[in-house]
Write a protein that holds these residues in place. Structure first.
Motif, PDB file in Angstrom:
ATOM      1  N   PRO A 254     -39.171 -18.224  24.229  1.00  0.00           N
ATOM      2  CA  PRO A 254     -39.817 -18.710  23.004  1.00  0.00           C
ATOM      3  C   PRO A 254     -41.127 -17.972  22.716  1.00  0.00           C
ATOM      4  O   PRO A 254     -41.444 -17.685  21.550  1.00  0.00           O
ATOM      5  N   GLY A 255     -41.872 -17.637  23.763  1.00  0.00           N
ATOM      6  CA  GLY A 255     -43.097 -16.876  23.564  1.00  0.00           C
ATOM      7  C   GLY A 255     -42.816 -15.498  23.015  1.00  0.00           C
ATOM      8  O   GLY A 255     -43.555 -14.998  22.149  1.00  0.00           O
ATOM      9  N   ALA A 256     -41.756 -14.862  23.503  1.00  0.00           N
ATOM     10  CA  ALA A 256     -41.392 -13.534  23.006  1.00  0.00           C
ATOM     11  C   ALA A 256     -41.012 -13.589  21.527  1.00  0.00           C
ATOM     12  O   ALA A 256     -41.334 -12.675  20.759  1.00  0.00           O
ATOM     13  N   ARG A 257     -40.348 -14.654  21.121  1.00  0.00           N
ATOM     14  CA  ARG A 257     -39.958 -14.774  19.707  1.00  0.00           C
ATOM     15  C   ARG A 257     -41.180 -15.041  18.829  1.00  0.00           C
ATOM     16  O   ARG A 257     -41.289 -14.496  17.714  1.00  0.00           O
ATOM     17  N   ARG A 258     -42.118 -15.821  19.320  1.00  0.00           N
ATOM     18  CA  ARG A 258     -43.363 -16.014  18.555  1.00  0.00           C
ATOM     19  C   ARG A 258     -44.151 -14.707  18.470  1.00  0.00           C
ATOM     20  O   ARG A 258     -44.786 -14.407  17.451  1.00  0.00           O
ATOM     21  N   LEU A 259     -44.129 -13.944  19.561  1.00  0.00           N
ATOM     22  CA  LEU A 259     -44.822 -12.660  19.559  1.00  0.00           C
ATOM     23  C   LEU A 259     -44.222 -11.722  18.513  1.00  0.00           C
ATOM     24  O   LEU A 259     -44.956 -11.009  17.808  1.00  0.00           O
ATOM     25  N   PHE A 260     -42.909 -11.704  18.401  1.00  0.00           N
ATOM     26  CA  PHE A 260     -42.252 -10.877  17.388  1.00  0.00           C
ATOM     27  C   PHE A 260     -42.733 -11.257  15.993  1.00  0.00           C
ATOM     28  O   PHE A 260     -43.040 -10.374  15.171  1.00  0.00           O
ATOM     29  N   GLN A 261     -42.808 -12.553  15.712  1.00  0.00           N
ATOM     30  CA  GLN A 261     -43.263 -12.993  14.396  1.00  0.00           C
ATOM     31  C   GLN A 261     -44.727 -12.600  14.167  1.00  0.00           C
ATOM     32  O   GLN A 261     -45.094 -12.220  13.042  1.00  0.00           O
ATOM     33  N   SER A 262     -45.546 -12.674  15.194  1.00  0.00           N
ATOM     34  CA  SER A 262     -46.945 -12.267  15.054  1.00  0.00           C
ATOM     35  C   SER A 262     -47.053 -10.778  14.762  1.00  0.00           C
ATOM     36  O   SER A 262     -47.870 -10.351  13.938  1.00  0.00           O
ATOM     37  N   VAL A 263     -46.234  -9.980  15.443  1.00  0.00           N
ATOM     38  CA  VAL A 263     -46.236  -8.536  15.207  1.00  0.00           C
ATOM     39  C   VAL A 263     -45.817  -8.240  13.764  1.00  0.00           C
ATOM     40  O   VAL A 263     -46.430  -7.412  13.072  1.00  0.00           O
ATOM     41  N   GLN A 264     -44.772  -8.914  13.298  1.00  0.00           N
ATOM     42  CA  GLN A 264     -44.305  -8.678  11.933  1.00  0.00           C
ATOM     43  C   GLN A 264     -45.377  -9.059  10.920  1.00  0.00           C
ATOM     44  O   GLN A 264     -45.585  -8.355   9.922  1.00  0.00           O
ATOM     45  N   ARG A 265     -46.067 -10.159  11.145  1.00  0.00           N
ATOM     46  CA  ARG A 265     -47.127 -10.567  10.227  1.00  0.00           C
ATOM     47  C   ARG A 265     -48.254  -9.542  10.218  1.00  0.00           C
ATOM     48  O   ARG A 265     -48.760  -9.158   9.165  1.00  0.00           O
ATOM     49  N   PHE A 266     -48.647  -9.086  11.407  1.00  0.00           N
ATOM     50  CA  PHE A 266     -49.761  -8.157  11.518  1.00  0.00           C
ATOM     51  C   PHE A 266     -49.411  -6.796  10.913  1.00  0.00           C
ATOM     52  O   PHE A 266     -50.294  -6.086  10.414  1.00  0.00           O
ATOM     53  N   ALA A 267     -48.134  -6.429  10.958  1.00  0.00           N
ATOM     54  CA  ALA A 267     -47.713  -5.116  10.457  1.00  0.00           C
ATOM     55  C   ALA A 267     -47.974  -4.948   8.972  1.00  0.00           C
ATOM     56  O   ALA A 267     -48.024  -3.811   8.469  1.00  0.00           O
ATOM     57  N   ALA A 268     -48.147  -6.042   8.256  1.00  0.00           N
ATOM     58  CA  ALA A 268     -48.390  -5.965   6.818  1.00  0.00           C
ATOM     59  C   ALA A 268     -49.837  -5.590   6.486  1.00  0.00           C
ATOM     60  O   ALA A 268     -50.161  -5.306   5.331  1.00  0.00           O
ATOM     61  N   LEU A 269     -50.712  -5.586   7.488  1.00  0.00           N
ATOM     62  CA  LEU A 269     -52.107  -5.226   7.250  1.00  0.00           C
ATOM     63  C   LEU A 269     -52.240  -3.714   7.058  1.00  0.00           C
ATOM     64  O   LEU A 269     -51.365  -2.941   7.446  1.00  0.00           O
ATOM     65  N   PRO A 270     -53.340  -3.263   6.465  1.00  0.00           N
ATOM     66  CA  PRO A 270     -53.509  -1.824   6.196  1.00  0.00           C
ATOM     67  C   PRO A 270     -53.528  -0.985   7.467  1.00  0.00           C
ATOM     68  O   PRO A 270     -54.086  -1.399   8.495  1.00  0.00           O
ATOM     69  N   ASP A 271     -52.951   0.190   7.387  1.00  0.00           N
ATOM     70  CA  ASP A 271     -52.853   1.069   8.543  1.00  0.00           C
ATOM     71  C   ASP A 271     -54.209   1.553   9.045  1.00  0.00           C
ATOM     72  O   ASP A 271     -54.354   1.894  10.223  1.00  0.00           O
ATOM     73  N   HIS A 272     -55.216   1.591   8.168  1.00  0.00           N
ATOM     74  CA  HIS A 272     -56.476   2.220   8.552  1.00  0.00           C
ATOM     75  C   HIS A 272     -57.318   1.363   9.504  1.00  0.00           C
ATOM     76  O   HIS A 272     -58.257   1.871  10.114  1.00  0.00           O
ATOM     77  N   ILE A 273     -56.995   0.091   9.641  1.00  0.00           N
ATOM     78  CA  ILE A 273     -57.912  -0.778  10.376  1.00  0.00           C
ATOM     79  C   ILE A 273     -57.940  -0.407  11.861  1.00  0.00           C
ATOM     80  O   ILE A 273     -56.930  -0.044  12.462  1.00  0.00           O
TER      81      ILE A 273
END
Length: 553
Positions: A254-273
């Protein structure tokens, strides 16, 4: 999922990279793109009720040493609304080699305020750094309930009278259980103001349920993120520690699946940060952490394995595979940080003794005799039954592996500075029961009392007797595809709990990769009653005497 072997991806902070911020020489740490550089990104600090101040946010990203203490220069060409010659916002990054951990102080001189993120127990370093910049620490926070070191956030907040902001995410089972007048809860979307810089909270579960990250905004523009144990350079935080270190069964997937969702959410942020992580290479909080102290989101998305997997099931399989063995002390750290760590004891209070009577009385009480002298000195002569861990980068972790939290410790050290250094490093993980230290004179006193000192054979791999049984104490990932034929593979920290796997009645040749860890293994095996020798050049020596090339995995 990972770059093809041999494929080169220049890091965005390496010279010549089009996205590299300005950098300058940081001194003696050569050979690594960021060990001799300080990365810089500029922010404007707009102080409420005052004129606009320019703030150059200097990363002070020095691997292997504390943050810089000198003032920062403004850029030559300030942007719209910025003024020449005004003061700069300071971001200082502190590196703790013992737990491979980064902590941060972010301050705006125009406001005279600072926040500290993920403090360790050396709280004096943050107080001194703030004072040097004429800043007042007004906020202290951390990304999650840490498992690999004892937090200094509570003590720092009490010492400075700061607000203590702690995650209230993750549900009732994952809350800090101590309360203080300074304690304030943090939830997704909350913000903390430091002058004109806004620190925004993002809930990023996966490594742990309560984990949060901090997005750094200026003037409404996102500039970077302090990601704790969520995003590392080249890796993401492992989601299996609660299950494999704290015995919370059923939490890894379950932690790995939450981590995947966190990664997907964060991926939408600008590349320059810019990404400022909480750990670097050597930490057990991931499996492939990079050695540089800062990265960009764009670089991680382009090269990091976790960002190149779009299927959740494949991500779960990959993130749970190949994680290193978690040190045993992680479970205790998680508990202590949840209930509230005590202040660090004063190292100056550690007394020296030369009394054999005191030495023997401590051993009768069950105290662990911890010999922290250099390994060559230990192997040449030592007191039988002593545990040997030399003072080096992994000292605290192996103390956590091999010494129980409740055990009293008496030290044998070369000098007072080494004894106090050992006690300081032990305190980083909350091992505060070092009661006294002895110099090398205790060996002579012990010998004069009729006791025999032990000398351990220190041989090259080619000279190991044929009838000796090799004990390979490298980690399981190190041994994959690089085995010594007929050797018994037992990770160093697990030797005591796996003692039944060690052959009885045989002389043991203790070996690691290149000879640093094997003397620790020698002491553990000797304490278990075995006849041992040290393989000074380890697996690398074995390859040499076999005429073989190292196998890559």
């Amino acid at each position: 999922m990972r770059p093809a072997r041999g494929e080169q991806h220049p890091h965005p902070l390496e010279p010549g990279s089009p996205s590299a911020p300005g950098r300058r020489d940081a001194g003696p740490h050569r050979g690594h793109p960021l060990r001799n550089r300080a990365a810089r990104v500029h922010l404007a600090c707009r102080i409420r009720g005052r004129r606009s101040h320019f703030c150059g946010l200097d990363g002070h990203l020095r691997h292997g040493r504390p943050a810089r203490e000198d003032a920062l220069e403004p850029p030559r060409h300030p942007g719209p609304g910025r003024q020449e010659g005004s003061e700069g916002v300071i971001l200082k990054q502190f590196w703790n080699e013992q737990v491979q951990q980064y902590s941060y102080l972010l301050g705006c001189p125009g406001a005279g305020e600072a926040i500290v993120i993920d403090a360790d127990r050396n709280v004096e370093q943050y107080i001194a750094a703030a004072a040097a910049e004429r800043l007042r620490i007004v906020h202290v926070t951390e990304t999650h309930i840490h498992a690999d070191y004892l937090s200094g956030s509570r003590e720092l907040a009490q010492r400075t009278g700061s607000n203590l902001w702690l995650s209230a995410e993750g549900g009732p089972d994952w809350q800090y259980t101590f309360t203080t007048p300074e304690h304030k809860p943090l939830r997704d979307g909350d913000t903390i103001q430091i002058g004109g810089v806004t620190v925004q909270v993002w809930h990023t579960p996966g490594h742990t349920p309560e984990h949060i990250s901090f997005l750094i905004h200026e003037n409404g523009v996102l500039q970077g993120a302090m990601t704790g144990d969520f995003i590392f350079v080249g890796d993401v935080g492992r989601p299996d520690l609660l299950e494999n270190a704290a015995n919370m069964k059923g939490t890894a997937e379950p932690g790995a699946r939450r981590l995947f969702q966190s990664v997907q959410r964060f991926a939408a942020l600008p590349d320059h940060i810019l990404i400022w992580p909480a750990h670097g290479a050597g930490s057990a909080c991931g499996k492939s952490l990079g050695g540089v102290p800062v990265t960009t989101l764009g670089y991680e998305k382009a090269t990091g394995w976790a960002w190149r997997i779009s299927d959740e099931n494949k991500f779960v399989e990959e993130v749970l595979a190949g994680q290193p063995e978690p040190p045993f002390y992680f479970k205790m750290m998680k508990h202590l940080n949840k209930v509230g760590p005590d202040p660090r004891p004063a190292v100056d209070a550690l007394p020296r003794s030369s009394s054999l009577a005191e030495f023997e009385a401590a051993r009768q009480r069950g105290a662990v005799v911890l010999d922290v002298r250099p390994s060559a000195m230990y192997l040449r002569e030592h007191i039988r039954g002593s545990l040997h861990i030399p003072i080096y980068a992994m000292f605290a972790q192996y103390v956590g592996w091999l010494v129980d939290f409740q055990e009293e410790v008496i030290l044998i050290a070369s000098d007072e500075a080494s004894a106090k250094q050992a006690a300081t490093y032990m305190a980083y993980i909350g091992w505060d029961r070092a009661t006294m230290w002895f110099g090398e004179d205790i060996l002579r006193t012990y010998e004069r009392a009729g006791h025999e000192l032990v000398t351990t054979a220190d041989l090259q791999a080619c000279d190991v007797p044929k009838d000796a049984v090799w004990i390979d104490v490298r980690g399981r990932n190190e041994r994959l595809g690089q085995n010594i034929p007929d050797a018994v593979g037992i990770t160093l920290g697990e030797m005591v709990v796996r003692k039944d796997e060690i052959p009885q009645g045989k002389r043991l040749a203790i070996s690691c990769q290149g000879g640093t860890r094997s003397p620790i293994g020698v002491s553990v095996a000797e304490r278990l009653g075995h006849d041992v020798l040290n393989v000074r050049d380890g697996y690398l020596g074995f390859l040499t005497c076999q005429g073989r090339q190292k196998v890559s995995v």
